[in-house]
Design an enzyme around this catalytic site. Sequence first.
Site, PDB file in Angstrom:
ATOM      1  CB  CYS A  42       4.065   0.117   9.308  1.00  0.00           C
ATOM      2  SG  CYS A  42       3.571   1.308  10.801  1.00  0.00           S
ATOM      3  N   PRO A  43       2.194  -2.131   9.257  1.00  0.00           N
ATOM      4  CG  PRO A  43       3.296  -4.352   9.400  1.00  0.00           C
ATOM      5  CD  PRO A  43       3.213  -2.977   8.666  1.00  0.00           C
ATOM      6  CG  ASN A  45       4.092  -0.857  14.679  1.00  0.00           C
ATOM      7  OD1 ASN A  45       3.030  -1.405  15.467  1.00  0.00           O
ATOM      8  ND2 ASN A  45       4.234  -1.238  13.339  1.00  0.00           N
ATOM      9  CG  ASP A  91     -10.470   3.939   6.622  1.00  0.00           C
ATOM     10  OD1 ASP A  91     -11.568   4.383   6.601  1.00  0.00           O
ATOM     11  OD2 ASP A  91     -10.032   2.904   6.035  1.00  0.00           O
ATOM     12  CG  HIS A 124     -11.394  -0.696   8.744  1.00  0.00           C
ATOM     13  ND1 HIS A 124     -10.631  -1.215   9.930  1.00  0.00           N
ATOM     14  CD2 HIS A 124     -10.728  -1.093   7.558  1.00  0.00           C
ATOM     15  CE1 HIS A 124      -9.576  -1.912   9.559  1.00  0.00           C
ATOM     16  NE2 HIS A 124      -9.501  -1.781   8.396  1.00  0.00           N
ATOM     17  CB  ILE A 148      -0.988  -0.012   1.197  1.00  0.00           C
ATOM     18  CG1 ILE A 148      -1.931  -1.296   1.149  1.00  0.00           C
ATOM     19  CG2 ILE A 148      -1.837   1.383   1.312  1.00  0.00           C
ATOM     20  CD1 ILE A 148      -2.663  -1.400   2.379  1.00  0.00           C
ATOM     21  CB  THR A 185      -5.719   4.165   5.322  1.00  0.00           C
ATOM     22  OG1 THR A 185      -4.078   4.020   5.003  1.00  0.00           O
ATOM     23  CG2 THR A 185      -6.192   5.741   5.150  1.00  0.00           C
ATOM     24  CB  SER A 186      -2.029   1.247   9.055  1.00  0.00           C
ATOM     25  OG  SER A 186      -1.164   1.269   7.613  1.00  0.00           O
ATOM     26  NE  ARG A 187      -5.636  -3.998  11.079  1.00  0.00           N
ATOM     27  CZ  ARG A 187      -6.013  -4.074   9.948  1.00  0.00           C
ATOM     28  NH1 ARG A 187      -6.269  -2.831   9.368  1.00  0.00           N
ATOM     29  NH2 ARG A 187      -5.998  -5.259   9.176  1.00  0.00           N
ATOM     30  CD  GLU A 229     -11.233  -0.201  13.326  1.00  0.00           C
ATOM     31  OE1 GLU A 229     -10.639   0.581  13.117  1.00  0.00           O
ATOM     32  OE2 GLU A 229     -11.379  -1.246  12.666  1.00  0.00           O
TER      33      GLU A 229
HETATM   34  P1  NAI Z   1       2.887  -5.081   3.473  1.00  0.00           P
HETATM   35  O1  NAI Z   1       3.277  -6.169   4.551  1.00  0.00           O
HETATM   36  O2  NAI Z   1       2.935  -5.140   1.948  1.00  0.00           O
HETATM   37  O3  NAI Z   1       3.708  -3.681   3.877  1.00  0.00           O
HETATM   38  C1  NAI Z   1       4.001  -3.402   5.116  1.00  0.00           C
HETATM   39  C2  NAI Z   1       5.299  -2.451   5.354  1.00  0.00           C
HETATM   40  O4  NAI Z   1       5.569  -1.917   6.517  1.00  0.00           O
HETATM   41  C3  NAI Z   1       6.366  -3.423   4.937  1.00  0.00           C
HETATM   42  O5  NAI Z   1       7.385  -3.095   4.154  1.00  0.00           O
HETATM   43  C4  NAI Z   1       7.298  -3.769   6.535  1.00  0.00           C
HETATM   44  O6  NAI Z   1       8.627  -3.511   6.213  1.00  0.00           O
HETATM   45  C5  NAI Z   1       7.051  -2.182   6.812  1.00  0.00           C
HETATM   46  N1  NAI Z   1       7.043  -1.942   8.541  1.00  0.00           N
HETATM   47  C6  NAI Z   1       6.816  -2.824   9.335  1.00  0.00           C
HETATM   48  N2  NAI Z   1       6.916  -2.482  10.590  1.00  0.00           N
HETATM   49  C7  NAI Z   1       6.992  -1.090  10.389  1.00  0.00           C
HETATM   50  C8  NAI Z   1       7.374  -0.120  11.131  1.00  0.00           C
HETATM   51  N3  NAI Z   1       7.599  -0.197  12.599  1.00  0.00           N
HETATM   52  N4  NAI Z   1       7.881   1.179  10.540  1.00  0.00           N
HETATM   53  C9  NAI Z   1       7.855   1.492   9.379  1.00  0.00           C
HETATM   54  N5  NAI Z   1       7.585   0.332   8.333  1.00  0.00           N
HETATM   55  C10 NAI Z   1       7.244  -0.837   8.959  1.00  0.00           C
HETATM   56  O7  NAI Z   1       1.560  -4.483   4.011  1.00  0.00           O
HETATM   57  P2  NAI Z   1       0.339  -3.675   3.169  1.00  0.00           P
HETATM   58  O8  NAI Z   1      -0.472  -4.470   2.120  1.00  0.00           O
HETATM   59  O9  NAI Z   1       1.064  -2.365   2.465  1.00  0.00           O
HETATM   60  O10 NAI Z   1      -0.614  -3.029   4.290  1.00  0.00           O
HETATM   61  C11 NAI Z   1      -0.365  -2.245   5.315  1.00  0.00           C
HETATM   62  C12 NAI Z   1      -1.286  -2.104   6.205  1.00  0.00           C
HETATM   63  O11 NAI Z   1      -2.584  -1.585   5.872  1.00  0.00           O
HETATM   64  C13 NAI Z   1      -1.798  -3.492   6.840  1.00  0.00           C
HETATM   65  O12 NAI Z   1      -0.985  -4.219   7.851  1.00  0.00           O
HETATM   66  C14 NAI Z   1      -3.372  -3.178   7.400  1.00  0.00           C
HETATM   67  O13 NAI Z   1      -2.858  -2.870   8.669  1.00  0.00           O
HETATM   68  C15 NAI Z   1      -3.515  -1.922   6.667  1.00  0.00           C
HETATM   69  N6  NAI Z   1      -4.536  -2.050   5.831  1.00  0.00           N
HETATM   70  C16 NAI Z   1      -5.851  -1.189   6.052  1.00  0.00           C
HETATM   71  C17 NAI Z   1      -7.044  -1.724   5.369  1.00  0.00           C
HETATM   72  C18 NAI Z   1      -8.175  -0.744   5.587  1.00  0.00           C
HETATM   73  O14 NAI Z   1      -9.241  -0.707   4.715  1.00  0.00           O
HETATM   74  N7  NAI Z   1      -8.115   0.736   5.961  1.00  0.00           N
HETATM   75  C19 NAI Z   1      -6.888  -2.506   4.196  1.00  0.00           C
HETATM   76  C20 NAI Z   1      -5.815  -3.243   4.318  1.00  0.00           C
HETATM   77  C21 NAI Z   1      -4.586  -3.286   4.987  1.00  0.00           C
END
Ligand code: NAI
Length: 337
Positions: free
Chosen positions: A205-206, A211, A258, A295, A155, A232-234, A263
């Site tokens: 980030c997740p 974190n 988001d 969300h 993302i 928009t993450s968590r 929530e």
């Molecule tokens: P991804 O796994 O492809 O990328 C996550 C990135 O964050 C990785 O490159 C990782 O190295 C990095 N990371 C891990 N810990 C970190 C930290 N402390 N500081 C900086 N970077 C860090 O995941 P993706 O698909 O990009 O999704 C990211 C997050 O988006 C998901 O974990 C989820 O929480 C959230 N999400 C939200 C949605 C929504 O509807 N609002 C829907 C889908 C995902």
Amino acid sequence: MKTALFSTKPYDRHYFDRYASEYKQELTYFENRLDLRSAPLAGGYDAVCAFVNDQLDRPVLTLLAENGVKLIALRCAGYNHVDIDAAQELGLIVVRVPAYSPHAVAEHAVALILTLNRKIHKAYNRVREGNFALDRLEGFDLYKKTVGVIGTGKIGQVFCTIMQGFGCRVLAYDPYPNEALAQQGVTYATIEEVLSQSDIVSLHCPLTPENHHLINAGTLRQMKEGVMLINTSRGALIDTKAILHALKHRKVGYLGIDVYEQETDFFFQDLSEEIITDDALMRLISFPNVLITSHQGFFTEEALTEIARITLTNLTNYERGEFIEANTVVHGQVTGR
Ligand code: NAI
């Protein structure tokens, strides 16, 4: 194979029903959120399909395992709500949908930025009431602003590219930098540099134990006066108490979220006739410079199609004793089926 889907809404049923027969899967939809009270509903099912706010802690997983459930198929990417150790000990397999549309979430983050900046939500209401005045609708050019991106996975990568398209300088922090992004002009820096130099900070980030409350009183102090913060993450990446303080003292100039720490009890439901008891949420809603969506980052036709198809693939693969490594969170035992 029989699967019980929890926390389902009409749109979930619509997309899963569209493809279930193609994958020969027997699906039962429950509107209930999965928790200790609703878990017995999964008795007699091989698999449980859960969403972001379902409870998958040790007591719930234990009850599911005792009831014969073998597979937890998450229809989301994040798995911070699953007790991984407990699942492992109970021999449960946990699968997920690691990517369904990074564009959906990245574009939603951009929608929050543009709406907050240009006050589109306010302009819409004004014009409908015959108020064509412009005062207090002033925004700023995104062009040449510095955008800080925390987490440049699927993302974050799309988000960086979109913001570069606006002519922004993109600074990023990720423990695992993405070479392709660096090649296209994204500058990797320390988290302190990203926070202190950015006009807009967006979290991608997740959520992990490390974190939790990444954005807290200390990290907020490092940011620019009047910064725009987007999440928009968590929800739990932001300490709600600290952000309320920062908003009151105008340290944070705009907040677009988001996701929200608490929530679970509110999002995805129509509570318009209820008394909302979360004072922090209501205080956040009261700020003129805060925009909250419940969300919905994932909520596009493309993403819902992918979520249904990949989840059904995960169920079918399980029946065949096959795994897609990237979709598997906990492997469990692949025998006896
Ligand atoms: P991804 O796994 O492809 O990328 C996550 C990135 O964050 C990785 O490159 C990782 O190295 C990095 N990371 C891990 N810990 C970190 C930290 N402390 N500081 C900086 N970077 C860090 O995941 P993706 O698909 O990009 O999704 C990211 C997050 O988006 C998901 O974990 C989820 O929480 C959230 N999400 C939200 C949605 C929504 O509807 N609002 C829907 C889908 C995902």
